[in-house]
Design an enzyme around this catalytic site. Structure first.
Site, PDB file in Angstrom:
ATOM      1  N   GLU A 287      95.371 -43.301  -7.470  1.00 51.39           N
ATOM      2  CA  GLU A 287      93.962 -43.559  -7.784  1.00 51.39           C
ATOM      3  C   GLU A 287      93.885 -44.833  -8.610  1.00 51.39           C
ATOM      4  O   GLU A 287      94.521 -44.926  -9.657  1.00 51.39           O
ATOM      5  CB  GLU A 287      93.358 -42.366  -8.529  1.00 51.39           C
ATOM      6  N   CYS A 321      87.121 -46.497 -14.689  1.00 52.54           N
ATOM      7  CA  CYS A 321      87.267 -46.958 -13.301  1.00 52.54           C
ATOM      8  C   CYS A 321      85.929 -46.889 -12.595  1.00 52.54           C
ATOM      9  O   CYS A 321      85.647 -47.650 -11.687  1.00 52.54           O
ATOM     10  CB  CYS A 321      88.307 -46.121 -12.579  1.00 52.54           C
TER      11      CYS A 321
END
Ligand code: NAD
Length: 519
Positions: A287, A321
């Site tokens: 990720e 993020c």
């Protein structure tokens, strides 16, 4: 039978009793900073020749903890311990494995403010942000315990095959290299460790260099529930040495990584190379970063849009993020929204988060982050118009503080509109119309989160179909995914779309074995 999963409620810090309880937790944790920590391999403390310090970014002279700086030989030892432990851990029933998570969740819930306080001190989270992180950690533990029990149901009987007794078993993979980032230092490690362990794998965990103390707290929480030695090993050290060896090692069966695009891509390549003595193809669950955008059209509630943009851009100093570091606004309402966003951003207060509950932003995580963000502010000044912010804030203690910074009229292909800055810098981009806005939104190499503010039904449907991100939100901010509610993970260079906190996630840590017995 467990009660249904429910998200852990967030703390309301406007209530004086909650402020008092949190202040007390901060004091308890402050009394513990400055300790020295060893590696933990096979349940044993192991020292290293070198050490590394973790600091408070609001007060860099304040050492939060001193950690052993491991090397490749420690990674080898930890993987050997995890390999041995796997032989017994894989046979432990899923009910027992789930109980470790549930007990850990209960303890973390009781001590939630302490976990949050570590985050305030080690990575500069404001109280609300730290509380959300610790609450998410509790959620991961509760949710994955339930999901593990669900996928363990092996019954696979088919009516047309009455002569065979069938089973489909999701068995563990083996030893996992678990490598998280520092920005959700409690929730992400808790989730990554829990998902691997509850499915029967063993773990070598390497916290990020900026947040080892919280990583330690999470591991200690698991160990205290009585995990057998070697099941969860704690390894601090430089990512490019310890982490790289963990990824490369032939006995590593999978890598669970969350972090930057740059490191994720390197891990992907390394993991793909079959090493001498390696008997499997490593699985890489990656990720990575984002350049997330909030799109606003002329039908939107513009006040809600401006607030959503600012919350998405500046929560935890833009170091998420999922941070909405771009706002793409159609020309008809651009000036109005830009003015309001500027006003709201200018009002964000900045300070050392341990000194008050309601700072808008704390410091950025370290001096490298500060320098990188300052370089991007220079680039943004050339590419667009500085609407507010743009300065570092000097404090007597030398903390890494920056103003919330907004650039207007940034070209869609500008560097501050394309590259992940990971700081409180927002690029406003003017679009001709909604189609153009969507095209710009999709015009980076990432695809993690996105938001659309619009009241036009057809456009929302268009975005639902064409806005290519893993997590899409309408008429709300693009941060704040909740476990079990918004499974989280991105497309393209944002990663392998592993959807943490979703019903499919645990399958990534398993391999399916089909068994048929003739009756
Ligand atoms: P980073 O990539 O610098 O580091 C992540 C981890 O990788 C750290 O533990 C680090 O020590 C380790 N590492 C570094 N070099 C390595 C190597 N060669 N081999 C193996 N491991 C190595 O990222 P960061 O600064 O800690 O975190 C910020 C990044 O994480 C941002 O890009 C952010 O977008 C991303 N992130 C993504 C998600 C998501 O779910 N997609 C969530 C949080 C953060």
């Amino acid at each position: 039978m467990l009660p249904a999963f429910r998200n852990e409620p967030l703390t309301d810090f406007s209530l004086p009793e909650n402020q008092k309880a949190f202040s007390a937790a901060l004091e308890r944790v402050k009394a513990q900073i400055g300790r020295t920590y060893d590696l933990v391999i096979n349940g044993q403390s192991v020292t290293a020749n070198a050490t590394m310090a973790s600091i408070n970014p609001a007060r860099p002279a304040e050492v939060v903890g001193t950690f052993a700086s491991g090397d490749a030989s420690h990674a080898d030892a930890a993987i050997a311990a995890a390999t041995t432990a796997f032989e017994s851990w894989r046979k432990v029933s899923v009910e027992e494995r789930a109980r470790y998570l549930l007990r850990a969740a209960a303890e973390m819930r009781r001590r939630k403010h302490e976990f949050s306080a570590w985050m305030v001190l080690e990575v500069g989270k404001t109280w609300n942000e730290a509380d959300a992180d610790a609450s998410e950690a509790v959620d991961f533990l509760e949710y994955y315990a339930r999901q593990a029990l669900r996928i363990a149901d092996s019954s696979h009987q088919l009516e047309e095959f009455p002569d065979e007794q069938l089973g489909l078993y999701y068995i563990p993979l083996g030893v996992g290299a678990v490598i998280p980032p520092w920005n959700f230092p409690c929730a992400i490690p808790a989730g990554m460790i829990a998902s691997a362990l509850v499915t029967g794998n063993t773990v070598v965990f390497k916290p990020a260099e900026q947040s080892p103390a919280i990583g330690w707290q999470v591991c200690e929480l698991f160990w205290k529930q009585g995990l057998p030695a070697g099941v969860l090993n704690f390894l601090t050290g430089p990512g490019e040495i310890v982490g790289a060896r963990m990824v490369e090692h032939p006995h590593t069966r999978f890598v669970s990584f969350t972090g930057s695009r740059e490191v994720g891509v390197r891990i992907y390549e390394t993991a793909a190379k079959v090493q001498p003595g390696q008997k499997w193809l490593k699985r890489a669950i990656l990720e990575m970063g984002g350049k997330d955008a909030v799109v606003v059209d002329e039908t939107a509630d513009l006040e809600a849009a401006a607030k959503g943009i600012v919350a998405s851009a500046f929560g935890f100093q833009g170091q998420k993020c999922s941070a909405g570091s771009r706002a793409i606004i159609v020309d008809a309402v651009y000036d109005q929204v830009a003015a309001r966003v500027t006003e709201l951003a200018r009002a964000i207060t900045v300070g050392a988060p341990d000194t008050a509950w309601n700072w808008g932003m704390g410091p950025v995580v370290d001096t490298e982050a500060l320098d990188k963000i300052v370089r991007y502010i220079e680039i943004g000044t050339n590419e667009g118009t500085l609407l507010t912010g743009g300065h570092t804030l000097e404090t007597p203690e030398g903390g890494y503080f920056l103003e919330a910074t907004v650039f207007g009229d940034v070209p869609a292909d500008g560097r501050v509109a394309q590259e992940e800055i990971f700081g409180p810098v927002l690029a406003l981009i003017r679009a001709d119309n909604f189609d153009h806005a969507l095209e710009i939104a999709n015009g980076t190499e990432y695809g993690l989160t996105g938001a659309v503010f619009s009241n036009d039904r057809a456009r929302l449907e268009q975005a639902r179909r064409d806005y290519h991100v893993g997590n899409l939100y309408f008429n709300r901010k693009c941060t704040g995914a909740m476990v079990g509610v918004h499974p989280f993970g991105g497309f393209n260079m944002s990663g392998t779309d592993s959807k943490g906190g979703g019903p499919d996630y645990l399958l990534l840590f398993t391999q399916a074995k089909s068994v048929a017995e003739r009756l």
